[in-house]
Every structure is written in structure tokens, then in C-alpha cells.
Design a protein around this motif. Sequence first.
Motif, PDB file in Angstrom:
ATOM      1  N   VAL A 102       0.855  -1.190   0.000  1.00 42.03           N
ATOM      2  CA  VAL A 102       0.000   0.000   0.000  1.00 42.03           C
ATOM      3  C   VAL A 102       0.889   1.239   0.000  1.00 42.03           C
ATOM      4  N   ALA A 103       0.302   2.387  -0.369  1.00 38.98           N
ATOM      5  CA  ALA A 103       1.089   3.605  -0.525  1.00 38.98           C
ATOM      6  C   ALA A 103       1.489   4.230   0.810  1.00 38.98           C
ATOM      7  N   ARG A 104       0.600   4.183   1.793  1.00 36.21           N
ATOM      8  CA  ARG A 104       0.873   4.782   3.102  1.00 36.21           C
ATOM      9  C   ARG A 104       0.311   3.882   4.196  1.00 36.21           C
ATOM     10  N   VAL A 105       0.940   3.932   5.368  1.00 35.16           N
ATOM     11  CA  VAL A 105       0.495   3.117   6.497  1.00 35.16           C
ATOM     12  C   VAL A 105       0.453   3.955   7.769  1.00 35.16           C
ATOM     13  N   SER A 106      -0.244   3.431   8.770  1.00 34.47           N
ATOM     14  CA  SER A 106      -0.109   3.935  10.132  1.00 34.47           C
ATOM     15  C   SER A 106       0.788   2.958  10.888  1.00 34.47           C
ATOM     16  N   VAL A 107       1.573   3.494  11.821  1.00 35.86           N
ATOM     17  CA  VAL A 107       2.499   2.685  12.616  1.00 35.86           C
ATOM     18  C   VAL A 107       2.189   2.985  14.078  1.00 35.86           C
ATOM     19  N   ARG A 108       1.668   1.979  14.788  1.00 31.74           N
ATOM     20  CA  ARG A 108       1.138   2.215  16.134  1.00 31.74           C
ATOM     21  C   ARG A 108       1.783   1.286  17.162  1.00 31.74           C
ATOM     22  N   SER A 109       2.173   1.858  18.282  1.00 28.27           N
ATOM     23  CA  SER A 109       2.708   1.059  19.385  1.00 28.27           C
ATOM     24  C   SER A 109       1.617   0.203  20.001  1.00 28.27           C
ATOM     25  N   SER A 110       1.980  -1.002  20.442  1.00 28.79           N
ATOM     26  CA  SER A 110       1.049  -1.919  21.099  1.00 28.79           C
ATOM     27  C   SER A 110       1.781  -2.559  22.272  1.00 28.79           C
ATOM     28  N   ALA A 111       1.548  -2.032  23.463  1.00 29.80           N
ATOM     29  CA  ALA A 111       2.306  -2.471  24.632  1.00 29.80           C
ATOM     30  C   ALA A 111       2.016  -3.927  24.957  1.00 29.80           C
ATOM     31  N   THR A 112       3.071  -4.709  25.139  1.00 28.56           N
ATOM     32  CA  THR A 112       2.911  -6.123  25.479  1.00 28.56           C
ATOM     33  C   THR A 112       2.841  -6.333  26.986  1.00 28.56           C
ATOM     34  N   CYS A 113       2.957  -5.257  27.759  1.00 30.36           N
ATOM     35  CA  CYS A 113       2.920  -5.355  29.213  1.00 30.36           C
ATOM     36  C   CYS A 113       1.606  -4.828  29.772  1.00 30.36           C
ATOM     37  N   GLU A 114       0.542  -4.827  28.936  1.00 31.06           N
ATOM     38  CA  GLU A 114      -0.770  -4.451  29.449  1.00 31.06           C
ATOM     39  C   GLU A 114      -1.630  -5.697  29.562  1.00 31.06           C
ATOM     40  N   ASP A 115      -2.564  -5.672  30.530  1.00 30.32           N
ATOM     41  CA  ASP A 115      -3.434  -6.833  30.672  1.00 30.32           C
ATOM     42  C   ASP A 115      -4.847  -6.542  30.205  1.00 30.32           C
ATOM     43  N   GLY A 116      -5.080  -5.323  29.701  1.00 30.80           N
ATOM     44  CA  GLY A 116      -6.375  -4.999  29.138  1.00 30.80           C
ATOM     45  C   GLY A 116      -7.421  -4.620  30.162  1.00 30.80           C
ATOM     46  N   THR A 117      -7.094  -4.753  31.468  1.00 32.54           N
ATOM     47  CA  THR A 117      -8.067  -4.403  32.501  1.00 32.54           C
ATOM     48  C   THR A 117      -7.482  -3.370  33.453  1.00 32.54           C
ATOM     49  N   ALA A 118      -6.562  -3.814  34.317  1.00 29.48           N
ATOM     50  CA  ALA A 118      -6.007  -2.897  35.305  1.00 29.48           C
ATOM     51  C   ALA A 118      -5.015  -1.926  34.693  1.00 29.48           C
ATOM     52  N   ASN A 119      -4.185  -2.414  33.777  1.00 29.30           N
ATOM     53  CA  ASN A 119      -3.106  -1.595  33.237  1.00 29.30           C
ATOM     54  C   ASN A 119      -3.215  -1.510  31.717  1.00 29.30           C
ATOM     55  N   ALA A 120      -3.609  -0.355  31.222  1.00 25.49           N
ATOM     56  CA  ALA A 120      -3.728  -0.138  29.777  1.00 25.49           C
ATOM     57  C   ALA A 120      -2.849   1.043  29.402  1.00 25.49           C
ATOM     58  N   ALA A 169       5.166  -4.240  20.938  1.00 17.42           N
ATOM     59  CA  ALA A 169       4.925  -4.716  19.578  1.00 17.42           C
ATOM     60  C   ALA A 169       4.469  -3.496  18.777  1.00 17.42           C
ATOM     61  N   VAL A 170       4.458  -3.606  17.466  1.00 10.49           N
ATOM     62  CA  VAL A 170       4.082  -2.473  16.619  1.00 10.49           C
ATOM     63  C   VAL A 170       3.112  -2.952  15.540  1.00 10.49           C
ATOM     64  N   VAL A 171       1.994  -2.257  15.425  1.00  5.92           N
ATOM     65  CA  VAL A 171       0.982  -2.581  14.420  1.00  5.92           C
ATOM     66  C   VAL A 171       1.172  -1.673  13.211  1.00  5.92           C
ATOM     67  N   VAL A 172       1.332  -2.264  12.043  1.00  2.00           N
ATOM     68  CA  VAL A 172       1.467  -1.521  10.785  1.00  2.00           C
ATOM     69  C   VAL A 172       0.231  -1.843   9.945  1.00  2.00           C
ATOM     70  N   GLN A 173      -0.558  -0.808   9.611  1.00  4.43           N
ATOM     71  CA  GLN A 173      -1.795  -1.013   8.863  1.00  4.43           C
ATOM     72  C   GLN A 173      -1.906  -0.026   7.715  1.00  4.43           C
ATOM     73  N   GLU A 174      -2.668  -0.434   6.700  1.00  4.61           N
ATOM     74  CA  GLU A 174      -2.965   0.492   5.613  1.00  4.61           C
ATOM     75  C   GLU A 174      -3.596   1.758   6.172  1.00  4.61           C
ATOM     76  N   MET A 175      -3.122   2.901   5.705  1.00  2.00           N
ATOM     77  CA  MET A 175      -3.651   4.203   6.131  1.00  2.00           C
ATOM     78  C   MET A 175      -4.841   4.567   5.260  1.00  2.00           C
ATOM     79  N   VAL A 176      -5.974   4.824   5.895  1.00  2.00           N
ATOM     80  CA  VAL A 176      -7.198   5.174   5.176  1.00  2.00           C
ATOM     81  C   VAL A 176      -7.392   6.686   5.214  1.00  2.00           C
TER      82      VAL A 176
END
Length: 278
Positions: A102-120, A169-176
Motif C-alpha cells: 500500500v502507498a501509506r500506512v499507520s504505525v502504532r505502538s502496542s504495549a505487550t505489558c498491558e493486561d487490558g483491565t487494570a493496566n492499559a 509490539a508495533v501494528v502496521v496497517q494500511e492508512m485510510v
Amino acid sequence: LRLDEIDGSMVAIGGGKGASLGEMVRSGIPVPPGFIVTRPAFDAFMAAADTEGRVAGWLAKVASGATSAAEASKGIVAYLAEKPIPGDVAAAIAAGVEQLAVARVSVRSSATCEDGTANAWAGQLDTYLDVKPDDVAERVKACWLSIYDARALAYGAAHGYGSDELGVAVVVQEMVASEVSGIGFSVHPVTQEPDLRLIEACFGLGEAIVSGRICPDQFVVRRGAREIVESTRGNQREGLFLEPEQPEPEWRPLGERGAAAKLVDEQVLEYARLLDQI
């Protein structure tokens, strides 16, 4: 890993954001295509960049109160900034970008030390929008280093994370290049009522809402209902838009258009059905 190769059991390698996106893809939710640069890539970078264990020393001083998060962050980021990405990791990132095509992407941090409840860690780490393919690797590295920003170090110290627990971790996705975007909450985030969905919408990119810079339209829809329970029109003064020749998104004044409805009722209800599915 491609988004369809990850699920909710893999927060430790894909982070909370990455694991959730994987679950959405597996559930048939329309998600822009992308891939995740997993936690082992971050670990490989750190192992090669910090053979002397200096980062752990800085973090220990923050935990003991011997130095501030701001001072430690300054030292760590300066120390790591010039370190190269290991060749096999760089090659994997390049292959992922090429496969995404794809021509452009978004690059987003994704913390691997979160549990989705207490620590986000939402809002603590970096996100980059409208990134060219050739720049993805450097933006991935910037996301890695953002775990050592002062605000992130302070957050980690406050929640008792040791140096070996911090990771990204890092999420790379097509930029809309969206004309209208926003946020959907499958449980009302204020009242916590599980049967109420809150949908927020704005002209341009959703980053405008996330940043708190604009006032979005808001819609409340009851689970399974075919009616909007409540709606509020935001008078949006400016929007963040992608322009073909611009190096990054730019803010544009909206004038009278900002007071117009961002979504028609049919679109709100269609999106509410997606939230029910999630």
C-alpha cells in the motif's frame, strides 16, 4: 505476523492493540489490512543495542527514586537512538511492507505489558500516521523507544513493571484517507451500561477526537435496537486530513461545514450492528 495470525491469547507478543485487532479480523469485522512487528523483534533490538545492560541500570534508579523518569528517559533514548535495527528484523519488516503493498500506512505502538483491565498503556506510547513504506522501519524503532519516554517510564514505575517486563509490539496497517471517522464503544465508557453503545464521529481522521482537539458528534444506541437513543451534534471547527502531496496529515478549518451531521442515522445504526457483533 499478519493480523489474521494473531488472537486474544497472544498479548505477550502482539500487545493489547495487536491481539484485539487479530480477534476482530477473525470475527469478520472490516479492519484495514496490516501486520504486527512482534515483541521478539523488540527484544532482539534491545539485546543487540544494550549488551552492557545500561537500560536496566537507569530503570533501577527510577524505581528506587535515585533519578527521575525524565532524566532516565533522556539518557536511555539518546543511548538507543543511534543503535541499528538487527538485519533479520529489518528484513522481516521490509518483507511485511512489501507484502502489504500500500502507498501509506499507520504505525502504532502496542504495549505487550498491558493486561487490558487494570493496566492499559493507551496514550502512553507513540503512533505515526501516513508513513511511507521506506520509512516504516524507522517509525517502528521510534515506537520501540517510546516505551522509554518519561511518561511511559513513570507509568511503568507506578504499576511496578521491571525492566524485563517493558516491551512493545508495533501494528502496521494500511492508512485510510477517511472523510469521516471516529470511535465506537461497545459498552458505554462513562455509565458502563453494557446495553448502550457510544459512537463518536468527526470529519477527517479520528486522531482529531483522540487528541481532544475537537468536539465530535455523539450517538447512543441500545444493543439490538433500531433507534438512536440520544444524539449530540458537535460544532467541529477544524479537521485533520490526508493530502496527496503533503508529507503528513494537516489541519484544515471547516467553517460552517463543521456544524453539519457527520453520519446519517442509517450509518449510525449500521455501525452499531458492528459493535453488537464485536
